[in-house]
Motif scaffolding. Structure first.
Motif, PDB file in Angstrom:
ATOM      1  N   SER A 266       0.849  -1.177   0.000  1.00 44.04           N
ATOM      2  CA  SER A 266       0.000   0.000   0.000  1.00 44.04           C
ATOM      3  C   SER A 266       0.892   1.236   0.000  1.00 44.04           C
ATOM      4  N   SER A 267       0.265   2.402  -0.043  1.00 45.75           N
ATOM      5  CA  SER A 267       1.073   3.618  -0.077  1.00 45.75           C
ATOM      6  C   SER A 267       1.827   3.754   1.247  1.00 45.75           C
ATOM      7  N   ASP A 268       3.053   4.214   1.149  1.00 48.68           N
ATOM      8  CA  ASP A 268       3.870   4.415   2.336  1.00 48.68           C
ATOM      9  C   ASP A 268       3.635   5.776   2.949  1.00 48.68           C
ATOM     10  N   LEU A 269       3.146   6.694   2.135  1.00 49.73           N
ATOM     11  CA  LEU A 269       2.927   8.048   2.615  1.00 49.73           C
ATOM     12  C   LEU A 269       1.760   8.666   1.866  1.00 49.73           C
ATOM     13  N   GLU A 270       0.867   9.300   2.614  1.00 44.93           N
ATOM     14  CA  GLU A 270      -0.242  10.033   2.029  1.00 44.93           C
ATOM     15  C   GLU A 270      -0.164  11.466   2.518  1.00 44.93           C
ATOM     16  N   ILE A 271      -0.197  12.398   1.597  1.00 45.02           N
ATOM     17  CA  ILE A 271      -0.216  13.807   1.954  1.00 45.02           C
ATOM     18  C   ILE A 271      -1.561  14.358   1.488  1.00 45.02           C
ATOM     19  N   PRO A 272      -2.502  14.550   2.429  1.00 45.64           N
ATOM     20  CA  PRO A 272      -3.823  15.065   2.056  1.00 45.64           C
ATOM     21  C   PRO A 272      -3.817  16.591   2.062  1.00 45.64           C
ATOM     22  N   GLY A 273      -4.934  17.168   1.655  1.00 43.16           N
ATOM     23  CA  GLY A 273      -5.135  18.592   1.828  1.00 43.16           C
ATOM     24  C   GLY A 273      -4.226  19.492   1.019  1.00 43.16           C
ATOM     25  N   ILE A 274      -3.950  19.094  -0.228  1.00 44.72           N
ATOM     26  CA  ILE A 274      -3.125  19.904  -1.116  1.00 44.72           C
ATOM     27  C   ILE A 274      -4.023  20.425  -2.228  1.00 44.72           C
ATOM     28  N   ALA A 275      -3.863  21.691  -2.583  1.00 47.02           N
ATOM     29  CA  ALA A 275      -4.627  22.244  -3.697  1.00 47.02           C
ATOM     30  C   ALA A 275      -4.390  21.376  -4.936  1.00 47.02           C
ATOM     31  N   LYS A 276      -5.450  21.117  -5.697  1.00 42.47           N
ATOM     32  CA  LYS A 276      -5.360  20.155  -6.805  1.00 42.47           C
ATOM     33  C   LYS A 276      -4.250  20.493  -7.792  1.00 42.47           C
ATOM     34  N   GLU A 277      -4.131  21.756  -8.167  1.00 42.40           N
ATOM     35  CA  GLU A 277      -3.091  22.148  -9.129  1.00 42.40           C
ATOM     36  C   GLU A 277      -1.697  21.885  -8.559  1.00 42.40           C
ATOM     37  N   GLU A 278      -1.513  22.210  -7.284  1.00 39.67           N
ATOM     38  CA  GLU A 278      -0.215  21.953  -6.649  1.00 39.67           C
ATOM     39  C   GLU A 278       0.045  20.451  -6.547  1.00 39.67           C
ATOM     40  N   ALA A 279      -0.997  19.679  -6.240  1.00 38.41           N
ATOM     41  CA  ALA A 279      -0.845  18.228  -6.162  1.00 38.41           C
ATOM     42  C   ALA A 279      -0.429  17.650  -7.514  1.00 38.41           C
ATOM     43  N   GLU A 280      -1.009  18.169  -8.598  1.00 38.74           N
ATOM     44  CA  GLU A 280      -0.620  17.709  -9.930  1.00 38.74           C
ATOM     45  C   GLU A 280       0.844  18.060 -10.217  1.00 38.74           C
ATOM     46  N   ASN A 281       1.270  19.260  -9.799  1.00 40.84           N
ATOM     47  CA  ASN A 281       2.676  19.654  -9.970  1.00 40.84           C
ATOM     48  C   ASN A 281       3.609  18.757  -9.162  1.00 40.84           C
ATOM     49  N   ILE A 282       3.204  18.426  -7.954  1.00 40.45           N
ATOM     50  CA  ILE A 282       4.013  17.535  -7.105  1.00 40.45           C
ATOM     51  C   ILE A 282       4.111  16.160  -7.748  1.00 40.45           C
ATOM     52  N   LYS A 283       2.994  15.667  -8.274  1.00 46.13           N
ATOM     53  CA  LYS A 283       3.010  14.361  -8.938  1.00 46.13           C
ATOM     54  C   LYS A 283       3.971  14.385 -10.124  1.00 46.13           C
ATOM     55  N   GLN A 284       3.925  15.448 -10.920  1.00 46.63           N
ATOM     56  CA  GLN A 284       4.843  15.557 -12.065  1.00 46.63           C
ATOM     57  C   GLN A 284       6.294  15.620 -11.605  1.00 46.63           C
ATOM     58  N   LEU A 285       6.558  16.359 -10.544  1.00 46.67           N
ATOM     59  CA  LEU A 285       7.912  16.428  -9.990  1.00 46.67           C
ATOM     60  C   LEU A 285       8.409  15.039  -9.593  1.00 46.67           C
ATOM     61  N   LEU A 286       7.580  14.312  -8.854  1.00 43.96           N
ATOM     62  CA  LEU A 286       7.978  12.976  -8.389  1.00 43.96           C
ATOM     63  C   LEU A 286       8.110  11.995  -9.552  1.00 43.96           C
ATOM     64  N   MET A 287       7.216  12.081 -10.523  1.00 42.65           N
ATOM     65  CA  MET A 287       7.320  11.197 -11.679  1.00 42.65           C
ATOM     66  C   MET A 287       8.597  11.498 -12.460  1.00 42.65           C
ATOM     67  N   GLY A 288       8.969  12.782 -12.543  1.00 37.95           N
ATOM     68  CA  GLY A 288      10.230  13.153 -13.203  1.00 37.95           C
ATOM     69  C   GLY A 288      11.419  12.597 -12.469  1.00 37.95           C
ATOM     70  N   LYS A 289      11.372  12.604 -11.142  1.00 40.13           N
ATOM     71  CA  LYS A 289      12.465  12.036 -10.343  1.00 40.13           C
ATOM     72  C   LYS A 289      12.565  10.519 -10.561  1.00 40.13           C
ATOM     73  N   ILE A 290      11.409   9.873 -10.680  1.00 40.28           N
ATOM     74  CA  ILE A 290      11.407   8.428 -10.934  1.00 40.28           C
ATOM     75  C   ILE A 290      11.995   8.125 -12.302  1.00 40.28           C
ATOM     76  N   GLN A 291      11.598   8.907 -13.316  1.00 43.81           N
ATOM     77  CA  GLN A 291      12.096   8.688 -14.680  1.00 43.81           C
ATOM     78  C   GLN A 291      13.603   8.867 -14.773  1.00 43.81           C
ATOM     79  N   LYS A 292      14.152   9.825 -14.035  1.00 44.24           N
ATOM     80  CA  LYS A 292      15.600  10.050 -14.054  1.00 44.24           C
ATOM     81  C   LYS A 292      16.361   8.856 -13.496  1.00 44.24           C
ATOM     82  N   GLN A 293      15.721   8.092 -12.606  1.00 43.61           N
ATOM     83  CA  GLN A 293      16.365   6.935 -11.999  1.00 43.61           C
ATOM     84  C   GLN A 293      16.453   5.767 -12.977  1.00 43.61           C
ATOM     85  N   LEU A 294      15.515   5.715 -13.929  1.00 44.32           N
ATOM     86  CA  LEU A 294      15.459   4.579 -14.854  1.00 44.32           C
ATOM     87  C   LEU A 294      16.501   4.737 -15.897  1.00 44.32           C
TER      88      LEU A 294
END
Length: 171
Positions: A143-171
């Motif tokens: 399951s998820s190791d960490l949940e961060i609730p209560g983030i503005a949707k646009e900021e949450a989408e930006n955070i998701k893109q940031l994290l996905m970019g970090k994951i892609q750099k690892q591959l």
């Protein structure tokens, strides 16, 4: 043969995660929590009223039941407020930090190289307030190791893109 050394590290020179300014959850998250708790209180109030109306043995104790129920509602709202105020997060160059906890403060520091998957969720109450929740999955977790609730949707989408970019750099 190489010479093996195992020098002691001076921990006072290590960077301190405590010094990082954390971002509190969006103020609308408090409203989301109040709506969710309000619905729970409404359902509970209906149940208590039905019990008091249909169980004649409680007629002598009705004020005790109502007072105890009111105390539990105030206690629940107070704890909910403390939970809301204690949660905060920060994203740094190499990791993310999430703080939570009421009695004991828990601080999770997750390096980006451990992140395997990121999900963004919007519940119906959160969507009404323009909020989302980021779920972060790390290696070895089901399951998820960490949940961060209560983030503005646009900021949450930006955070998701940031994290996905970090994951892609690892591959």
């Amino acid at each position: 043969m190489t010479d093996f050394t195992n020098e002691k590290i001076d921990t006072s020179l290590l960077p301190r995660y405590e010094a990082v300014p954390l971002t509190p959850l969006h103020p609308n998250y408090w409203k989301e929590l109040l709506v969710a708790r309000g619905l729970l209180i409404l359902a509970s109030t209906i149940a208590v009223v039905l019990v008091l109306v249909f169980v004649e043995d409680l007629i002598d104790y009705r004020w005790f039941v109502v007072g105890g129920f009111g105390f539990l509602i105030v206690l629940m709202l107070l704890i909910t407020r403390i939970v809301y105020l204690k949660k905060a997060y920060a994203f740094r160059n190499h990791d993310l930090i999430f703080r939570s906890g009421i009695i004991a403060t828990n601080t999770m520091v997750i390096p980006y190289n451990r992140v395997q998957h990121v999900a963004l969720h919007e519940g119906w109450i959160a969507r009404f307030f323009g909020l989302a929740k980021i779920e972060i999955f790390t290696a070895g977790g089901v399951s998820s190791d960490l949940e961060i609730p209560g983030i503005a949707k646009e900021e949450a989408e930006n955070i998701k893109q940031l994290l996905m970019g970090k994951i892609q750099k690892q591959l």
